[in-house]
Design a protein around this motif. Structure first.
Motif, PDB file in Angstrom:
ATOM      1  N   SER A 129       0.829  -1.212   0.000  1.00 28.48           N
ATOM      2  CA  SER A 129       0.000   0.000   0.000  1.00 28.48           C
ATOM      3  C   SER A 129       0.864   1.264   0.000  1.00 28.48           C
ATOM      4  O   SER A 129       1.941   1.275   0.575  1.00 28.48           O
ATOM      5  CB  SER A 129      -0.869   0.044   1.255  1.00 28.48           C
ATOM      6  N   PHE A 130       0.355   2.337  -0.604  1.00 24.89           N
ATOM      7  CA  PHE A 130       1.013   3.631  -0.436  1.00 24.89           C
ATOM      8  C   PHE A 130       0.212   4.466   0.568  1.00 24.89           C
ATOM      9  O   PHE A 130      -0.902   4.113   0.928  1.00 24.89           O
ATOM     10  CB  PHE A 130       1.320   4.317  -1.763  1.00 24.89           C
ATOM     11  N   THR A 140      -5.638  -2.333  -1.780  1.00 17.76           N
ATOM     12  CA  THR A 140      -6.530  -2.320  -0.621  1.00 17.76           C
ATOM     13  C   THR A 140      -7.286  -0.993  -0.491  1.00 17.76           C
ATOM     14  O   THR A 140      -7.853  -0.700   0.560  1.00 17.76           O
ATOM     15  CB  THR A 140      -5.752  -2.618   0.668  1.00 17.76           C
ATOM     16  N   THR A 188      -6.410   2.496  -0.887  1.00 14.95           N
ATOM     17  CA  THR A 188      -5.956   3.740  -0.243  1.00 14.95           C
ATOM     18  C   THR A 188      -6.484   4.983  -0.974  1.00 14.95           C
ATOM     19  O   THR A 188      -7.019   5.895  -0.348  1.00 14.95           O
ATOM     20  CB  THR A 188      -4.411   3.774  -0.182  1.00 14.95           C
ATOM     21  N   GLU A 210      -9.418  -3.713  -9.823  1.00 18.16           N
ATOM     22  CA  GLU A 210      -8.406  -4.529  -9.154  1.00 18.16           C
ATOM     23  C   GLU A 210      -8.629  -5.977  -9.595  1.00 18.16           C
ATOM     24  O   GLU A 210      -9.761  -6.452  -9.651  1.00 18.16           O
ATOM     25  CB  GLU A 210      -8.551  -4.376  -7.625  1.00 18.16           C
ATOM     26  N   ALA A 211      -7.526  -6.668  -9.909  1.00 15.67           N
ATOM     27  CA  ALA A 211      -7.659  -8.014 -10.462  1.00 15.67           C
ATOM     28  C   ALA A 211      -7.479  -9.127  -9.429  1.00 15.67           C
ATOM     29  O   ALA A 211      -7.747 -10.287  -9.742  1.00 15.67           O
ATOM     30  CB  ALA A 211      -6.641  -8.194 -11.593  1.00 15.67           C
ATOM     31  N   ASP A 220      -9.320  -6.474 -15.034  1.00 17.71           N
ATOM     32  CA  ASP A 220      -7.935  -6.305 -15.456  1.00 17.71           C
ATOM     33  C   ASP A 220      -7.753  -4.884 -15.997  1.00 17.71           C
ATOM     34  O   ASP A 220      -8.463  -4.482 -16.930  1.00 17.71           O
ATOM     35  CB  ASP A 220      -7.675  -7.365 -16.540  1.00 17.71           C
ATOM     36  N   ALA A 221      -6.816  -4.146 -15.427  1.00 15.26           N
ATOM     37  CA  ALA A 221      -6.609  -2.747 -15.835  1.00 15.26           C
ATOM     38  C   ALA A 221      -6.021  -2.630 -17.236  1.00 15.26           C
ATOM     39  O   ALA A 221      -5.844  -1.526 -17.739  1.00 15.26           O
ATOM     40  CB  ALA A 221      -5.701  -2.047 -14.831  1.00 15.26           C
ATOM     41  N   SER A 251      -0.914   3.289  -7.916  1.00 12.53           N
ATOM     42  CA  SER A 251       0.414   2.722  -7.757  1.00 12.53           C
ATOM     43  C   SER A 251       0.379   1.326  -8.384  1.00 12.53           C
ATOM     44  O   SER A 251      -0.062   0.373  -7.754  1.00 12.53           O
ATOM     45  CB  SER A 251       0.712   2.670  -6.254  1.00 12.53           C
ATOM     46  N   GLN A 282      -4.659 -12.618 -14.736  1.00 11.21           N
ATOM     47  CA  GLN A 282      -5.288 -11.300 -14.835  1.00 11.21           C
ATOM     48  C   GLN A 282      -4.350 -10.180 -14.401  1.00 11.21           C
ATOM     49  O   GLN A 282      -4.671  -9.005 -14.540  1.00 11.21           O
ATOM     50  CB  GLN A 282      -6.540 -11.242 -13.933  1.00 11.21           C
ATOM     51  N   LEU A 288      -0.741  -7.917 -14.130  1.00  5.79           N
ATOM     52  CA  LEU A 288       0.420  -7.510 -14.930  1.00  5.79           C
ATOM     53  C   LEU A 288       1.568  -8.445 -14.623  1.00  5.79           C
ATOM     54  O   LEU A 288       1.747  -8.861 -13.472  1.00  5.79           O
ATOM     55  CB  LEU A 288       0.844  -6.111 -14.493  1.00  5.79           C
TER      56      LEU A 288
HETATM   57  C1  LIG Z   1       1.217  -1.697  -5.630  1.00  6.71           C
HETATM   58  S1  LIG Z   1      -0.308  -2.490  -5.457  1.00  6.71           S
HETATM   59  C2  LIG Z   1      -1.449  -1.160  -5.193  1.00  6.71           C
HETATM   60  C3  LIG Z   1      -1.547  -0.781  -3.757  1.00  6.71           C
HETATM   61  C4  LIG Z   1      -2.602   0.246  -3.467  1.00  6.71           C
HETATM   62  N1  LIG Z   1      -2.175   1.563  -3.896  1.00  6.71           N
HETATM   63  C5  LIG Z   1      -2.909   0.275  -1.983  1.00  6.71           C
HETATM   64  O1  LIG Z   1      -2.732   1.320  -1.374  1.00  6.71           O
HETATM   65  O2  LIG Z   1      -3.279  -0.770  -1.433  1.00  6.71           O
HETATM   66  C6  LIG Z   1      -0.680  -2.944  -7.094  1.00  6.71           C
HETATM   67  C7  LIG Z   1      -2.016  -3.646  -7.228  1.00  6.71           C
HETATM   68  O3  LIG Z   1      -2.263  -3.857  -8.608  1.00  6.71           O
HETATM   69  C8  LIG Z   1      -2.992  -5.056  -8.724  1.00  6.71           C
HETATM   70  N2  LIG Z   1      -2.876  -5.495 -10.117  1.00  6.71           N
HETATM   71  C9  LIG Z   1      -1.834  -6.088 -10.734  1.00  6.71           C
HETATM   72  N3  LIG Z   1      -2.103  -6.301 -12.024  1.00  6.71           N
HETATM   73  C10 LIG Z   1      -3.350  -5.824 -12.247  1.00  6.71           C
HETATM   74  C11 LIG Z   1      -4.181  -5.731 -13.398  1.00  6.71           C
HETATM   75  N4  LIG Z   1      -3.786  -6.189 -14.590  1.00  6.71           N
HETATM   76  N5  LIG Z   1      -5.391  -5.162 -13.265  1.00  6.71           N
HETATM   77  C12 LIG Z   1      -5.815  -4.685 -12.078  1.00  6.71           C
HETATM   78  N6  LIG Z   1      -5.080  -4.766 -10.946  1.00  6.71           N
HETATM   79  C13 LIG Z   1      -3.855  -5.314 -11.029  1.00  6.71           C
HETATM   80  C14 LIG Z   1      -2.321  -5.975  -7.713  1.00  6.71           C
HETATM   81  O4  LIG Z   1      -3.183  -7.045  -7.366  1.00  6.71           O
HETATM   82  C15 LIG Z   1      -2.078  -5.011  -6.551  1.00  6.71           C
HETATM   83  O5  LIG Z   1      -3.154  -5.028  -5.664  1.00  6.71           O
END
Ligand SMILES: C[S@@+](CC[C@H](N)C(=O)[O-])C[C@H]1O[C@@H](n2cnc3c(N)ncnc32)[C@H](O)[C@@H]1O
Length: 430
Positions: free
Chosen positions: A40-41, A68, A70, A86-87, A239-240, A257, A292, A294
């Motif tokens: 998380s950030f 989560t 934020t 979120e995937a 999926d983003a 993030s 799903q 990245l």
């Molecule tokens: C660095 S974390 C983000 C943390 C978030 N800012 C927080 O405060 O909790 C990156 C997130 O991207 C999600 N993620 C990865 N690939 C993804 C995709 N293709 N589509 C959507 N979410 C994805 C991961 O499951 C993870 O929860």
């Protein structure tokens, strides 16, 4: 004031190496702390972006990698409508529940107390672990060995069964989220420097007390945030890299993030609670979730992956992948994973290019975007300037680069080099 200067002022930090920069402050704990993960950030960074972008409650913010939640929770606290994608189903569930504030706080607490009373007397009568309920053997295989000791696991499963039996339409999700938080507290897991199992095992843990405390905190936070509870918010499990289900031209700002190319398997951070709550029941489901996400590590790469096609137009990404492969050969590394480091890098940047392309129709002209990303050196110590490369990719897809702002520096454990964590600020021209 000039937009660029305004953003630089809002995002400036006097001491970028300060550890506390990335931490949750006591005054920010409400709701954010219901469930968080290591990735998380901090909420104050989201606030700084909202201020820099001059976002008002009449606008809408998107976090495409919402984790989560934020960004979303902070927006909701400020009355700003927000959407997340979120995937990972556990993270999507957590962020959606953290945005559900239409709850009778006193009744939630009363319901939880009744559950604890029943489970306490039940555990007093049948204390032995190994009795029902137990985890399904296929689901159990997904857990790291000794991730949690038998006794706390038994208590958690008993508690979960009661929450499900008394399933209440208003409280069910909150009670399950509190259980996810407690599962991690009661486990043997450690999250730094890598996610794994600690040598010090917790043979037991006060699961019921911890759970009731977690629900009490939720109840008191709900009272605190009740005035803002009506601003709309929604998190999609998707999926983003394919944002078709979002409304075209509906987003004024993005604060996010995304994953970094850092060899971390993001599903490991939530594995225990994903299994306990039934989001992952077997290897096939785990694989489907990983597909799903990245590609940010060499453990989650599949033969049918095609995101690297998207990186073909970026010579610097290709050179980086070649340099990683050249170093692998020079250093005599032969493991299957190390052979995939170059491809993982191409897949990562290709996947982010696909994301930036998919995002374009959703944005309003002039929308501002903040991507918080860190430089990496996980692949044979080759320095990956994640932010700079993502900025180039975004620019090639029609975004304007407003600023690359240093948020903080992190000391890389292997190389002892300070790596930059940056906020990449973009504008969608439309
Ligand atoms: C660095 S974390 C983000 C943390 C978030 N800012 C927080 O405060 O909790 C990156 C997130 O991207 C999600 N993620 C990865 N690939 C993804 C995709 N293709 N589509 C959507 N979410 C994805 C991961 O499951 C993870 O929860």
């Amino acid at each position: 004031m000039d937009n660029c200067l305004q953003i630089a002022n809002c995002l400036s930090s006097p001491n970028p190496s300060q550890r506390s920069l990335n931490q949750l402050t006591a005054s920010d704990r409400a709701v954010h702390d219901w469930y968080r993960f290591i990735l998380s950030f901090p909420p104050h960074l989201v606030r700084q972006c909202l201020e820099a972008f001059q976002i008002t409650p009449q606008q809408r913010v998107l976090d495409p990698f919402s984790g989560t939640g934020t960004t979303l929770v902070e927006c909701k606290k400020l009355g700003v409508p927000c959407i997340g994608t979120e995937a990972n189903p556990m993270a999507q569930f957590a962020s959606q529940t953290k945005l559900s504030w239409q709850i009778d706080a006193a009744a939630l607490l009363q319901h939880a107390q009744q559950i604890v009373e029943t489970v306490s007397s039940d555990l007093a009568l049948f204390p032995a672990e190994g009795l029902h309920p137990t985890l399904d053997p296929e689901a159990e295989k997904l857990l790291f060995k000794d991730a949690i000791s038998h006794r706390p696991l038994h208590k958690l499963l008993r508690l979960l069964k009661e929450v499900e039996q008394r399933s209440h339409p208003q409280f069910y999700h909150h009670e399950r989220l509190a259980l996810a938080k407690v599962a991690v507290l009661a486990s043997n897991l450690r999250f730094a420097p890598e996610i794994g199992v600690s040598r010090q095992r917790k043979t037991d843990a006060p699961v019921l007390r911890l759970w009731l405390e977690a629900v009490q905190i939720m109840a008191s936070d709900l009272l605190q945030v009740s005035p803002q509870r009506r601003s709309p918010s929604q998190v999609y499990l998707c999926d983003a890299r394919c944002l078709d289900q979002l409304q075209p031209g509906s987003i004024d700002a993005v604060i996010t993030s995304p994953p970094y190319p850092n060899e971390k398997d993001y599903t490991r951070a939530t594995r225990l609670e994903s299994v306990l709550l039934g989001f992952l029941q077997n290897k096939a489901e785990l694989r489907a979730v990983k597909q799903q996400l990245l590609r940010s590590n060499s453990r989650s790469i599949y033969s049918q992956d095609t995101d690297d096609q998207w990186s073909l137009g970026y010579p610097e990404v290709l050179q980086l992948a070649q340099e990683i492969e050249r170093r692998r050969q020079a250093w005599g590394k032969t493991s299957g994973f190390s052979r995939l480091y170059g491809r993982a890098t191409r897949l990562y940047f290709g996947g982010m290019a696909k994301h930036f392309a998919s995002l374009r129709p959703v944005l309003k002209p002039g929308a501002l975007l903040a991507y918080v990303v860190g430089d990496q050196a996980s692949y044979l110590r080759v320095h990956i300037q994640t932010g700079r490369l993502l900025a180039e990719i975004a620019q090639s897809l029609g975004y304007e680069l407003v600023d690359i702002h240093l948020f903080r520096t992190r000391r890389a454990s292997k190389t002892e080099v300070d790596l930059r964590e940056e906020v990449i600020v973009l504008r969608w021209r439309g």
